[in-house]
Design a protein around this motif. Structure first.
Motif, PDB file in Angstrom:
ATOM      1  N   LYS A   1      71.648  31.513  34.329  1.00 28.85           N
ATOM      2  CA  LYS A   1      71.701  32.438  33.186  1.00 28.85           C
ATOM      3  C   LYS A   1      71.390  31.757  31.856  1.00 28.85           C
ATOM      4  O   LYS A   1      70.860  32.388  30.940  1.00 28.85           O
ATOM      5  N   ASN A   2      71.683  30.453  31.761  1.00 30.88           N
ATOM      6  CA  ASN A   2      71.448  29.732  30.507  1.00 30.88           C
ATOM      7  C   ASN A   2      70.475  28.557  30.691  1.00 30.88           C
ATOM      8  O   ASN A   2      70.419  27.659  29.846  1.00 30.88           O
ATOM      9  N   ALA A   3      69.744  28.558  31.802  1.00 30.25           N
ATOM     10  CA  ALA A   3      68.894  27.412  32.120  1.00 30.25           C
ATOM     11  C   ALA A   3      67.602  27.430  31.323  1.00 30.25           C
ATOM     12  O   ALA A   3      67.069  28.497  30.993  1.00 30.25           O
ATOM     13  N   ASP A   4      67.098  26.209  31.009  1.00 26.75           N
ATOM     14  CA  ASP A   4      65.770  26.121  30.401  1.00 26.75           C
ATOM     15  C   ASP A   4      64.723  26.145  31.517  1.00 26.75           C
ATOM     16  O   ASP A   4      65.059  26.204  32.717  1.00 26.75           O
ATOM     17  N   ASP A   5      63.447  26.050  31.137  1.00 30.61           N
ATOM     18  CA  ASP A   5      62.376  26.197  32.124  1.00 30.61           C
ATOM     19  C   ASP A   5      62.402  25.095  33.179  1.00 30.61           C
ATOM     20  O   ASP A   5      62.159  25.350  34.371  1.00 30.61           O
ATOM     21  N   ASP A   6      62.684  23.850  32.766  1.00 29.01           N
ATOM     22  CA  ASP A   6      62.742  22.748  33.734  1.00 29.01           C
ATOM     23  C   ASP A   6      63.851  22.988  34.748  1.00 29.01           C
ATOM     24  O   ASP A   6      63.680  22.741  35.955  1.00 29.01           O
TER      25      ASP A   6
ATOM     26  N   LEU B   1      65.109  25.899  35.557  1.00 35.66           N
ATOM     27  CA  LEU B   1      64.714  27.036  36.393  1.00 35.66           C
ATOM     28  C   LEU B   1      63.787  26.596  37.534  1.00 35.66           C
ATOM     29  O   LEU B   1      63.917  27.050  38.674  1.00 35.66           O
ATOM     30  N   PHE B   2      62.855  25.691  37.211  1.00 35.19           N
ATOM     31  CA  PHE B   2      61.957  25.177  38.253  1.00 35.19           C
ATOM     32  C   PHE B   2      62.760  24.433  39.320  1.00 35.19           C
ATOM     33  O   PHE B   2      62.529  24.592  40.527  1.00 35.19           O
ATOM     34  N   GLU B   3      63.736  23.637  38.879  1.00 29.64           N
ATOM     35  CA  GLU B   3      64.581  22.897  39.813  1.00 29.64           C
ATOM     36  C   GLU B   3      65.377  23.861  40.693  1.00 29.64           C
ATOM     37  O   GLU B   3      65.509  23.646  41.906  1.00 29.64           O
ATOM     38  N   ILE B   4      65.891  24.928  40.080  1.00 31.81           N
ATOM     39  CA  ILE B   4      66.671  25.914  40.835  1.00 31.81           C
ATOM     40  C   ILE B   4      65.784  26.635  41.849  1.00 31.81           C
ATOM     41  O   ILE B   4      66.167  26.841  43.004  1.00 31.81           O
ATOM     42  N   ALA B   5      64.581  27.005  41.437  1.00 36.51           N
ATOM     43  CA  ALA B   5      63.655  27.694  42.342  1.00 36.51           C
ATOM     44  C   ALA B   5      63.295  26.805  43.532  1.00 36.51           C
ATOM     45  O   ALA B   5      63.231  27.269  44.684  1.00 36.51           O
ATOM     46  N   THR B   6      63.064  25.525  43.245  1.00 35.66           N
ATOM     47  CA  THR B   6      62.744  24.568  44.319  1.00 35.66           C
ATOM     48  C   THR B   6      63.910  24.450  45.286  1.00 35.66           C
ATOM     49  O   THR B   6      63.729  24.378  46.512  1.00 35.66           O
ATOM     50  N   LEU B   7      65.124  24.426  44.743  1.00 39.38           N
ATOM     51  CA  LEU B   7      66.316  24.325  45.593  1.00 39.38           C
ATOM     52  C   LEU B   7      66.469  25.566  46.465  1.00 39.38           C
ATOM     53  O   LEU B   7      66.745  25.467  47.669  1.00 39.38           O
ATOM     54  N   TYR B   8      66.282  26.745  45.853  1.00 40.64           N
ATOM     55  CA  TYR B   8      66.350  27.976  46.636  1.00 40.64           C
ATOM     56  C   TYR B   8      65.350  27.933  47.798  1.00 40.64           C
ATOM     57  O   TYR B   8      65.659  28.306  48.927  1.00 40.64           O
ATOM     58  N   GLN B   9      64.156  27.472  47.507  1.00 39.45           N
ATOM     59  CA  GLN B   9      63.113  27.414  48.528  1.00 39.45           C
ATOM     60  C   GLN B   9      63.513  26.466  49.660  1.00 39.45           C
ATOM     61  O   GLN B   9      63.341  26.771  50.841  1.00 39.45           O
ATOM     62  N   SER B  10      64.078  25.317  49.292  1.00 36.51           N
ATOM     63  CA  SER B  10      64.475  24.325  50.305  1.00 36.51           C
ATOM     64  C   SER B  10      65.612  24.842  51.180  1.00 36.51           C
ATOM     65  O   SER B  10      65.762  24.425  52.327  1.00 36.51           O
TER      66      SER B  10
ATOM     67  N   LYS C   1      58.848  34.519  37.269  1.00 39.92           N
ATOM     68  CA  LYS C   1      59.343  34.521  35.882  1.00 39.92           C
ATOM     69  C   LYS C   1      58.698  33.396  35.078  1.00 39.92           C
ATOM     70  O   LYS C   1      58.244  33.581  33.941  1.00 39.92           O
ATOM     71  N   LEU C   2      58.622  32.187  35.687  1.00 38.75           N
ATOM     72  CA  LEU C   2      58.042  31.035  35.001  1.00 38.75           C
ATOM     73  C   LEU C   2      56.529  31.180  34.839  1.00 38.75           C
ATOM     74  O   LEU C   2      55.951  30.722  33.846  1.00 38.75           O
ATOM     75  N   LEU C   3      55.868  31.824  35.812  1.00 40.31           N
ATOM     76  CA  LEU C   3      54.415  31.992  35.739  1.00 40.31           C
ATOM     77  C   LEU C   3      53.995  32.921  34.604  1.00 40.31           C
ATOM     78  O   LEU C   3      52.845  32.869  34.160  1.00 40.31           O
ATOM     79  N   GLU C   4      54.904  33.730  34.128  1.00 41.05           N
ATOM     80  CA  GLU C   4      54.598  34.560  32.968  1.00 41.05           C
ATOM     81  C   GLU C   4      54.329  33.686  31.741  1.00 41.05           C
ATOM     82  O   GLU C   4      53.510  34.008  30.889  1.00 41.05           O
ATOM     83  N   THR C   5      55.026  32.530  31.687  1.00 38.84           N
ATOM     84  CA  THR C   5      54.865  31.601  30.561  1.00 38.84           C
ATOM     85  C   THR C   5      53.789  30.564  30.855  1.00 38.84           C
ATOM     86  O   THR C   5      53.044  30.146  29.960  1.00 38.84           O
ATOM     87  N   TYR C   6      53.716  30.133  32.162  1.00 42.27           N
ATOM     88  CA  TYR C   6      52.762  29.067  32.551  1.00 42.27           C
ATOM     89  C   TYR C   6      51.877  29.592  33.688  1.00 42.27           C
ATOM     90  O   TYR C   6      52.017  29.180  34.852  1.00 42.27           O
ATOM     91  N   PRO C   7      50.958  30.481  33.412  1.00 46.20           N
ATOM     92  CA  PRO C   7      50.200  31.172  34.474  1.00 46.20           C
ATOM     93  C   PRO C   7      49.286  30.282  35.306  1.00 46.20           C
ATOM     94  O   PRO C   7      48.911  30.664  36.413  1.00 46.20           O
TER      95      PRO C   7
END
Length: 420
Positions: free
Chosen positions: A27-32, A34-43, A56-62
Motif C-alpha cells: 500500500k505504501n511501496a515505491d516502484d522498486d 512493487l517490482f520486488e513484491i511482484a517478483t515474489l508473488y510470481q515465485s 500497474k508498473l507498465l503504465e509508468t514504464y511501458p
C-alpha cells in the motif's frame, strides 16, 4: 526491513502471514519495492497478483524489459502463451532483459513444436552474449532434449569453462548422457561419476549403470542399478539391464530374483515374464517357467522369445499337442518363422510319425544349421526313411555343433565305415 520480516515468515513456513505483511507493505511501496513484491508473488505461484502489479508498473514504464519479462512469465503460468510471446518479442535488443526474453521465447516456441524458431532465438541471444554461462548451458540442454547429443557437448563444456555451476542443471549428467549417446562410453563414465557424486537422481544412476554395461563393467553396472532399485523400485526400466548384467557376470540366481522382483513392480512387462521364465527353465522350475512364459504371450501373442522357450519346454516334455497349439496361436497372431516349421516336424517326430516329420525338417534345414540336437534328429529321420548318404552328411554337421557328443561320434564313424 518490513520486507525482510515478510520473507522470513515465508521461509519459516508461515506463507499466509508473510503474504498478509507483503499486502500491507504494498500500500505504501515505491516502484522498486512493487517490482520486488511482484517478483515474489510470481515465485510463490501467485501469478494473478504478480500480473496485477506488473500491469500497474507498465503504465509508468511501458518499455521496461524486466517488467515485460515478469508479465510474460505470469502469462505463461496462466496458460496465455500467445500473450507471453507478444510481450517478449517486444523487448528491445539493447535491453538488459533481452537475453532472458530470448531464452523464454525459445522455450515457448519449442513447446509449440517450432524447433527452428526456438533454435534461432537461442542463437540470437548468443550473438549478444557469446560467453554467458546460463545461455550456453541452455543451448546445450536444448540440444540434449532434441537428441542432438554431438551438438550439445561443446556448449555444455563451454558453459562449465565460463563458470556455470554444474549442480544447477546437473550439467555433468547432461554431458554424460551426450557422450554415452554418441558412443564415447569411457568419457561418459567419468561424467556419470561426477553427476552421481553431486546428486544421486534416478536418471543419473540408470544412465551410469546402463553405460557401464555397454563397456562390460558389470560390477559398476550392478552397483549403480542396485542403488537405483533401492532408491526407487518402481523405476521399471532398471530391471532389464540389471538382469543382463547379472547374467553376463554369471550370477544367474540373482538374475532370476531380479526378474521376479521386476514383475512385482511392473506386472504387465512381457519382457520380464520372458526373462523370469527363461531362468526358471534353466533352474528346472518348469511349472513356474511355463506360467511366466504364458503370461508373456497373453500380453503379446507375437512374443517370439517367449514362444521359442515355451516350445523348447514342450519339446523336452514331449507335449506334441501343446507344440501345435502354440504354433497355431502364433500364426493367428500374424507371426511366421522357420522355427515353427522345425517344431511342427518335432511334434510329428515325438509322435513317431516319421514320414510326416521329415518334410518339415527338410524345409527348416537352413534354420537348423547351428542346432546340433535338431540336426541329429534330422539325420535320424533321414536314416529311418532310407536316405543314408544324406543322413551321414547331416550327422557330420550335427557332430561339428556338438563335438563332445561321443555317442554321436561313434555312430558317425560306424556310418562312414558302412559307406566305404
Amino acid at each position: 526491513m518490513e520486507m525482510e520480516r515478510a520473507l522470513d515468515l515465508i521461509e519459516q513456513g508461515d506463507v499466509q502471514g508473510g503474504l498478509q505483511k507483503i499486502n500491507r507493505i504494498e500500500k505504501n511501496a515505491d516502484d522498486d519495492q512493487l517490482f520486488e513484491i511482484a517478483t515474489l508473488y510470481q515465485s510463490l505461484g501467485h501469478s494473478h497478483e504478480g500480473l496485477r502489479i506488473a500491469d500497474k508498473l507498465l503504465e509508468t514504464y511501458p518499455s521496461e524489459g524486466s517488467l515485460l519479462t515478469l508479465k510474460a512469465e505470469a502469462a505463461i503460468d496462466l496458460d496465455r502463451e500467445e500473450e507471453a510471446i507478444d510481450l517478449l518479442e517486444s523487448i528491445d535488443s539493447a535491453d538488459d532483459a533481452f537475453l532472458e526474453a530470448q531464452m523464454l521465447l525459445a522455450d515457448l516456441y519449442h513447446l509449440q513444436g517450432l524447433e527452428e524458431v526456438a533454435e534461432r532465438k537461442l542463437f540470437l541471444a548468443l550473438e549478444q552474449a557469446p560467453k554467458e554461462p546460463i545461455l550456453l548451458a541452455g543451448i546445450g540442454s536444448y540440444y540434449v532434449e532434441q537428441g542432438s547429443y554431438q551438438s550439445a557437448i561443446p556448449y555444455l563444456k563451454q558453459a562449465l569453462q565460463e563458470g556455470f555451476d554444474p549442480k544447477e542443471s546437473n550439467l555433468h549428467l547432461l554431458l554424460a548422457e551426450s557422450y554415452s549417446n554418441t558412443g564415447a562410453f569411457e568419457t561418459a563414465m567419468a561424467y556419470y561419476g561426477q553427476a552421481t557424486e553431486e546428486q544421486k537422481e534416478p536418471r543419473a544412476l540408470f544412465g551410469f549403470g546402463f553405460t557401464a554395461l555397454q563397456i562390460g563393467d558389470y560390477k559398476t553396472a550392478i552397483e549403480q542399478l542396485e542403488a537405483l532399485r533401492e532408491a526407487d523400485p518402481e523405476y521399471t526400466s532398471l530391471y532389464a539391464p540389471l538382469i543382463e548384467a547379472y547374467e553376463t557376470d554369471k550370477q544367474y540366481e540373482k538374475a532370476l530374483k531380479t526378474a521376479e522382483a521386476g514383475l512385482e513392480a511392473d506386472e504387465y512387462n512381457e519382457h520380464l515374464y520372458t526373462e523370469a521364465g527363461r531362468f526358471q527353465h534353466a533352474f528346472g522350475e518348469l511349472k513356474k517357467a511355463e506360467d511366466h512364459l504364458q503370461q508373456a504371450l497373453a500380453l503379446n501373442p507375437g512374443n517370439m522369445d517367449a514362444s521359442a522357450k515355451l516350445l523348447e519346454i514342450y519339446a523336452e516334455q514331449e507335449r506334441s499337442d501343446d507344440i501345435k497349439r502354440i504354433i497355431e496361436d502364433l500364426r493367428q497372431a500374424g507371426e511366421e518363422d522357420p522355427m515353427f516349421t522345425y517344431y511342427e516336424g518335432k511334434a510329428h517326430y515325438i509322435d513317431d510319425e516319421i514320414e510326416e516329420a521329415l518334410p518339415f525338417y527338410e524345409r527348416a534345414a537352413a534354420y537348423l544349421e547351428t542346432d546340433g540336437e535338431a540336426l541329429e534328429e534330422y539325420g535320424q529321420l533321414l536314416l529311418e526313411n532310407g536316405r543314408q548318404k544324406k543322413a551321414l552328411s547331416i550327422l557330420i554337421d550335427a557332430l561339428q555343433q556338438q563335438p563332445e557328443n561321443h555317442e554321436l561320434a561313434m555312430f558317425v564313424e560306424e556310418l562312414q565305415s558302412r559307406e566305404q
